[in-house]
Enzyme design. Structure first.
Site, short mmCIF file in Angstrom:
data_model
loop_
_atom_site.label_atom_id
_atom_site.label_comp_id
_atom_site.label_asym_id
_atom_site.label_seq_id
_atom_site.Cartn_x
_atom_site.Cartn_y
_atom_site.Cartn_z
N HIS A 219 71.10 69.94 51.24
CA HIS A 219 72.43 70.58 51.30
C HIS A 219 72.89 69.94 52.53
O HIS A 219 74.06 70.00 52.75
CB HIS A 219 72.20 72.16 51.49
CG HIS A 219 72.22 72.62 50.23
ND1 HIS A 219 71.49 72.67 49.15
CD2 HIS A 219 73.21 73.67 49.45
CE1 HIS A 219 71.88 73.16 47.91
NE2 HIS A 219 73.07 73.74 48.26
N SER A 223 74.34 65.91 47.82
CA SER A 223 73.71 65.17 46.73
C SER A 223 74.08 63.92 46.46
O SER A 223 75.31 63.53 46.72
CB SER A 223 73.80 66.01 45.22
OG SER A 223 73.52 67.48 45.25
N LYS A 247 76.26 72.64 32.90
CA LYS A 247 75.51 71.39 32.22
C LYS A 247 74.10 71.38 32.44
O LYS A 247 73.36 71.00 31.65
CB LYS A 247 75.79 70.11 33.25
CG LYS A 247 75.62 68.89 32.74
CD LYS A 247 76.33 67.58 33.48
CE LYS A 247 76.10 66.42 33.07
NZ LYS A 247 76.88 65.17 33.69
N ASP A 248 73.40 72.10 33.48
CA ASP A 248 72.20 72.47 33.62
C ASP A 248 71.68 73.51 32.47
O ASP A 248 70.75 73.35 32.09
CB ASP A 248 71.91 73.07 34.91
CG ASP A 248 71.89 72.05 36.25
OD1 ASP A 248 71.83 70.62 35.78
OD2 ASP A 248 72.18 72.49 37.21
N GLU A 291 43.48 65.44 32.92
CA GLU A 291 44.57 65.73 32.07
C GLU A 291 45.60 64.49 32.08
O GLU A 291 45.56 63.41 33.04
CB GLU A 291 45.63 66.86 32.69
CG GLU A 291 45.05 68.24 32.20
CD GLU A 291 45.18 68.75 31.01
OE1 GLU A 291 44.75 68.04 29.94
OE2 GLU A 291 45.67 69.85 31.05
#
Length: 435
Positions: A219, A223, A247-248, A291
């Site tokens: 912040h 971004s 959108k998310d 894994e």
């Protein structure tokens, strides 16, 4: 980037206004993820994966807390307690499969998030701290996932713990004491299970704390965006809510659908069958593998087969940890003033070669330690380190980049006229565009 309208924000609801006057939590949320946080208007769907990683962590914490209520960290009862969860606990099978496959999805979205950062130069100034904190989160994820893989106490759990902790034994002088300290003895047993269970339970909350720092650091400069161009006017941004929450939300829906398909229709697809066999120190599995999300690093570890000054095992350990530590120095290895790979043609070519290289390492890491996989791992390992230590520094000095757009708005509107507003004007409405 400053957020003056976040400081002036006042909730409309009297109850929320009463809370905000005494504990400015509504103001904080509004400024962090609400309409008070201006975001570049040209973000694509690759910017969804940070939010998806946070959702994946929340799924892991919630399912993990419930599973911990029924799990017994005991060498004699751990395997049986997992079977008890699967067979007797109400919806226990769902919780266990959601937790196990949720870890895989957590790594999938995190890997995409990392490679998005590599392509769009998210590690460059002024966002170095965001990148560094992200790598800390990645290391904590790896430690948490490894210890979680040990807890079911099947064959692959036991021998995975034996092999991975044995890596520390390769360190001269202090290696064996460190290995014994980690295990609480000379081999994985009751003490190791207790330690791994407690740390596996604790570390997700540490990850959540570092994620808060990660978002806080984000912040401050704001971004990044696909062009790599800094925000210059308020016309370049839109409020995070409702534009990017919507959108998310779409990305989250796709994420949950894919996770549900895996949990309900192929819950063991990403696991290993040997882990449904109780741990037996006297029976070594034919093929010990971690894994899948550790396979690229496992391939790097196994790529060293010849003693040269130092033992081959020690070279493998150094290279495996070095492959991650190297990423911490990336902001200073790549000195190109252009951030986005969209405007760096040569960089873009080498980036996709790197992606293919990592996929090859992953495939070789899951394959048996025999030819031709060992030789392919060696070649892929050489390229991995050459990409960051040789290719990127040279590219940043000699590459001819494409011209950047003058602003984010220009890259979005492609020459259309727009009414520019100075940054900090207080407007959070959607941009007005005239043809």
């Amino acid at each position: 980037m400053s957020f003056p309208w976040a400081e002036e924000y006042k909730p409309q609801n009297p109850f929320m206004r009463w809370i905000d006057d005494r504990l400015p939590l509504p103001r904080l949320v509004y400024g962090a993820v609400g309409g008070g946080y201006p975001v570049p208007r040209n973000l694509n769907y690759f910017w969804n994966f940070g939010v998806l990683a946070g959702i994946a962590l929340a799924i892991q914490i919630v399912t993990g807390i419930v599973l911990a209520m029924h799990y017994v960290p005991s060498g004699t009862e751990a395997f049986a307690s997992v079977e008890h969860i699967m067979r007797n606990v109400n919806q226990g099978w769902l919780l266990r499969y959601a937790h196990a496959n949720g870890a895989s999805f957590f790594f999938i979205v995190t890997y995409i998030h990392i490679f998005r950062g590599l392509y769009y130069g998210s590690y460059k100034a002024p966002r170095e701290m965001v990148w560094l904190l992200g790598l800390v989160i990645f290391l904590l994820m790896m430690a948490t996932a490894f210890m979680g893989y040990v807890l079911p106490w099947g064959q692959m759990s036991f021998w995975g713990a034996k092999v991975i902790t044995g890596l520390f034994g390769a360190i001269p002088l202090v290696g064996e004491p460190i290995q014994q300290w980690l295990l609480g003895g000379f081999a994985p047993d009751q003490a190791a299970l207790n330690r791994f269970f407690s740390l596996h339970y604790l570390l997700p909350f540490v990850i959540a704390g570092v994620i808060i720092l990660h978002i806080w650091a984000l912040h401050i400069p704001g971004s990044g965006n696909p062009t790599g161009v800094d925000v210059k006017t308020a016309q370049d941004t839109v409020p995070f809510h409702p534009y990017y929450t919507a959108k998310d939300g779409f990305g989250l829906g796709i994420f949950l659908i894919l996770l549900a398909i895996l949990v309900f229709y192929a819950p063991n697809y990403l696991g290993h069958a040997d882990n449904y066999i109780p741990a037996n120190p006297l029976s070594t599995p034919a093929h010990i593998v971690p894994e899948w999300y550790f396979w690229p690093f496992y391939a790097i570890l196994r790529a060293f087969t010849v003693d040269f000054i130092l033992p081959a095992k020690l070279w493998g350990v150094i290279a495996m940890f070095g492959s991650i530590i190297l990423l911490f120095f990336l902001p200073w290895l790549d000195k190109s003033p252009v951030r986005s790979g969209n405007y760096r043609p040569r960089f873009r070519q080498f980036f996709w070669i790197l992606v293919i290289d990592v996929l090859i390492l992953g495939y070789c890491g899951g394959a048996p330690a025999e030819e031709p996989y060992v030789m392919i791992s060696q070649l892929a390992t050489i390229y991995y380190f050459a990409h960051f230590l040789i290719i990127l520094p040279i590219l940043s000095s000699v590459e001819r980049t494409l011209p950047l757009p003058n602003s984010i708005s220009e890259s979005v509107l492609h020459g259309e006229k727009q009414e520019a507003a100075p940054i900090g004007s207080g407007s959070t409405s959607a941009p007005t565009v005239t043809a």
